[in-house]
Design an enzyme around this catalytic site. Structure first.
Site, PDB file in Angstrom:
ATOM      1  N   ARG A   1      -2.547  -2.157  -3.393  1.00 36.28           N
ATOM      2  CA  ARG A   1      -3.727  -1.330  -3.177  1.00 36.28           C
ATOM      3  C   ARG A   1      -3.641  -0.152  -4.144  1.00 36.28           C
ATOM      4  O   ARG A   1      -2.651   0.577  -4.171  1.00 36.28           O
ATOM      5  CB  ARG A   1      -3.756  -0.799  -1.748  1.00 36.28           C
ATOM      6  CG  ARG A   1      -4.993   0.030  -1.552  1.00 36.28           C
ATOM      7  CD  ARG A   1      -4.987   0.832  -0.312  1.00 36.28           C
ATOM      8  NE  ARG A   1      -6.242   1.557  -0.228  1.00 36.28           N
ATOM      9  CZ  ARG A   1      -6.464   2.516   0.637  1.00 36.28           C
ATOM     10  NH1 ARG A   1      -5.532   2.859   1.479  1.00 36.28           N
ATOM     11  NH2 ARG A   1      -7.618   3.128   0.645  1.00 36.28           N
TER      12      ARG A   1
ATOM     13  N   HIS B   1     -12.816   2.956  -0.514  1.00 37.10           N
ATOM     14  CA  HIS B   1     -12.731   2.041   0.638  1.00 37.10           C
ATOM     15  C   HIS B   1     -13.364   0.700   0.294  1.00 37.10           C
ATOM     16  O   HIS B   1     -13.891  -0.004   1.171  1.00 37.10           O
ATOM     17  CB  HIS B   1     -13.466   2.603   1.880  1.00 37.10           C
ATOM     18  CG  HIS B   1     -12.766   3.745   2.560  1.00 37.10           C
ATOM     19  ND1 HIS B   1     -13.451   4.767   3.176  1.00 37.10           N
ATOM     20  CD2 HIS B   1     -11.459   4.029   2.722  1.00 37.10           C
ATOM     21  CE1 HIS B   1     -12.588   5.622   3.691  1.00 37.10           C
ATOM     22  NE2 HIS B   1     -11.368   5.203   3.422  1.00 37.10           N
TER      23      HIS B   1
ATOM     24  N   ASN C   1       0.879  -1.171   0.000  1.00 35.49           N
ATOM     25  CA  ASN C   1       0.000   0.000   0.000  1.00 35.49           C
ATOM     26  C   ASN C   1       0.920   1.226   0.000  1.00 35.49           C
ATOM     27  O   ASN C   1       1.416   1.645   1.049  1.00 35.49           O
ATOM     28  CB  ASN C   1      -0.887  -0.045   1.247  1.00 35.49           C
ATOM     29  CG  ASN C   1      -1.851   1.127   1.319  1.00 35.49           C
ATOM     30  OD1 ASN C   1      -1.774   2.062   0.517  1.00 35.49           O
ATOM     31  ND2 ASN C   1      -2.739   1.089   2.285  1.00 35.49           N
TER      32      ASN C   1
ATOM     33  N   ARG D   1     -11.026  16.055   5.783  1.00 26.92           N
ATOM     34  CA  ARG D   1     -11.925  16.353   4.648  1.00 26.92           C
ATOM     35  C   ARG D   1     -13.339  16.616   5.155  1.00 26.92           C
ATOM     36  O   ARG D   1     -13.762  15.994   6.118  1.00 26.92           O
ATOM     37  CB  ARG D   1     -11.931  15.158   3.680  1.00 26.92           C
ATOM     38  CG  ARG D   1     -10.617  14.968   2.948  1.00 26.92           C
ATOM     39  CD  ARG D   1     -10.584  13.643   2.209  1.00 26.92           C
ATOM     40  NE  ARG D   1      -9.835  12.632   2.926  1.00 26.92           N
ATOM     41  CZ  ARG D   1      -9.809  11.338   2.632  1.00 26.92           C
ATOM     42  NH1 ARG D   1     -10.513  10.877   1.615  1.00 26.92           N
ATOM     43  NH2 ARG D   1      -9.095  10.496   3.340  1.00 26.92           N
TER      44      ARG D   1
ATOM     45  N   GLU E   1      -8.157  -4.789   5.166  1.00 24.83           N
ATOM     46  CA  GLU E   1      -8.045  -4.513   3.732  1.00 24.83           C
ATOM     47  C   GLU E   1      -6.931  -5.339   3.097  1.00 24.83           C
ATOM     48  O   GLU E   1      -7.032  -5.780   1.956  1.00 24.83           O
ATOM     49  CB  GLU E   1      -7.776  -3.012   3.526  1.00 24.83           C
ATOM     50  CG  GLU E   1      -8.985  -2.168   3.871  1.00 24.83           C
ATOM     51  CD  GLU E   1      -8.672  -0.691   4.047  1.00 24.83           C
ATOM     52  OE1 GLU E   1      -8.021  -0.329   5.048  1.00 24.83           O
ATOM     53  OE2 GLU E   1      -9.076   0.106   3.189  1.00 24.83           O
TER      54      GLU E   1
END
Ligand code: AMP
Length: 395
Positions: free
Chosen positions: A86, A175, A7, A236, A381
């Site tokens: 990823r 996601h 990742n 965010r 993940e």
């Protein structure tokens, strides 16, 4: 067999060597502060403690070289049969994981403008890893992949069709690895067939999103064309009237300044000065009004999405909390569920406060009188990416 999961972010590379079949993690770690004068890295091998080192990494290539050197030295690369990367944005081109060759990598580079903060870093990691592990197949697993089948009315923004077409404007959702893994795992842990369940997953971390999964398929998602839409996040804002951006543009802010405002200076950080939920919670408990407001704005947004997704699916069987905040913030789970009593949701206070840390698998935190099962399900993940990558190269 093992899979190496990579990742690569803008200044860090996370990695994991994992058995896709059993989920056993052979090693995991992180090389960070890439490009800075002082870098740092950690690696933790199965059955051993964590080892840390401080050393500079000039670029992703140097960081990957260090990672592979460590893994190779420990004999952990010998049975790695696939590398899963990823990759944030698959655009309209990639609706499932893809084996990386020069051609697919070229298409990925063309997609970079869709995710300028993420895809270029992912690509640097892919290039460095392919160079240094050329004999093993490399696979991109996309954050957008799980949502490729969103219904047309959910994908489509109501703007001029030609403009949307020309600039690839649509809801993609993000996601995906987390929502796919967690919704499946929650069904499994409830002993239910995913095909018969209506699930809402709340992935609440530094990035945050909600997904509605009906019968194992995603039917709605709070994130949109970019990972900016939806819930309030660490830095965010989530949903914001697009008119605000026009207003700020007309007052002289340019695109880069808006980008910085929306990606780095909003959300919890914008409202309180910190993006760390632990600090926000502690400040609110100590009576800080800005922190309390930030929590209230975040909770209101979550409640709004759960209500909307409940209506979209025409019911709800399971509400699942995951990621850093969702898995750990007992008070936030309680506050959200209290507001959702109208949907027949009842939390069990004792169960909610005694969720074991670090254990894979779900903990049910709803009361026996709840019409909706409420679960805390740690996300994984990396395991999802490892499995998706392995399935892509195994006929
Ligand atoms: P993630 O992006 O999934 O790693 O989640 C990061 C977020 O989880 C940060 O805002 C952390 O403050 C938050 N977090 C981690 N542990 C806790 C905790 N024990 N209580 C509240 N928030 C936490």
């Amino acid at each position: 067999m093992s899979a190496l999961v990579i990742n690569a972010g803008s200044s860090s590379v996370k990695f994991q060597v994992v058995d896709p079949a059993t989920g056993a993690v052979r090693a995991k770690g992180l090389a960070e502060r890439i490009g800075e004068t002082e870098g740092a890295a950690t690696i933790e091998q199965e059955g051993q403690g964590e080892q840390s080192t401080s050393q500079p990494f000039a670029d992703h290539r140097a960081a990957l070289a260090w990672v592979l050197d460590q893994l190779g030295g420990a004999g952990l690369l010998a049975d790695v049969e696939v590398v899963g990367h990823r990759t944030v944005h698959g655009g309209r081109r990639f609706d499932r994981p893809v084996v990386l060759d020069d051609e697919t990598l070229a298409v990925l580079r063309e997609l970079s403008p869709l995710a300028p903060l993420h895809n270029p870093a992912n690509i640097e990691g892919i290039e460095a890893a392919r160079e240094q592990l050329p004999e093993v197949p490399h696979v991109s697993v996309f954050d957008t992949g799980f949502f490729a089948e969103l219904p047309p009315e959910v994908r489509t923004y109501a703007i001029d069709t030609e403009v949307a077409q020309e600039y690839a404007v649509q809801r993609y959702g993000f996601h995906g690895a987390s929502h796919a893994y967690v919704s499946q795992r929650a069904a499994e842990d409830l002993g239910r067939d995913p095909a018969e369940l209506k699930v809402i997953v709340l992935h609440l971390g530094n990035g945050a999103s909600a997904a509605a999964v009906d019968g194992g398929r995603p039917v709605d998602c709070s994130m949109g064309m970019t990972p900016l839409e939806g819930l309030v996040m660490g830095t965010r804002p989530g949903d914001i009237d697009p008119g605000v951006l026009l207003h700020l543009l007309r007052h002289g802010l340019d695109a880069d300044e808006l980008d910085d405002l929306l990606n780095r200076r909003s959300g919890l950080k914008g409202l309180t000065g910190t993006n760390d939920m632990r600090e926000v919670r502690a400040a609110a408990t100590a009576g800080d009004e800005r922190a309390r407001l930030a929590l209230d704005v975040s909770i209101h947004r979550i409640v709004r999405y759960v209500g909307a997704f409940h209506a979209v699916m025409g019911g709800l069987d399971a509400l699942v909390f995951t990621a850093g905040v969702g898995e750990n913030n007992v008070e936030l789970r309680a506050e959200v569920c209290e507001r959702l009593a109208v949907l027949g949701i009842r939390l069990d206070a004792g169960r909610n406060t005694s969720v074991p840390r670090g254990r894979p698998g779900s903990t049910v935190v709803s009361g026996d009188d709840s019409q909706v099962a409420v679960l805390v399900t740690p996300t994984n993940e990396e395991l999802y990416i490892a499995r998706a990558a392995a399935a892509t190269v195994t006929p």
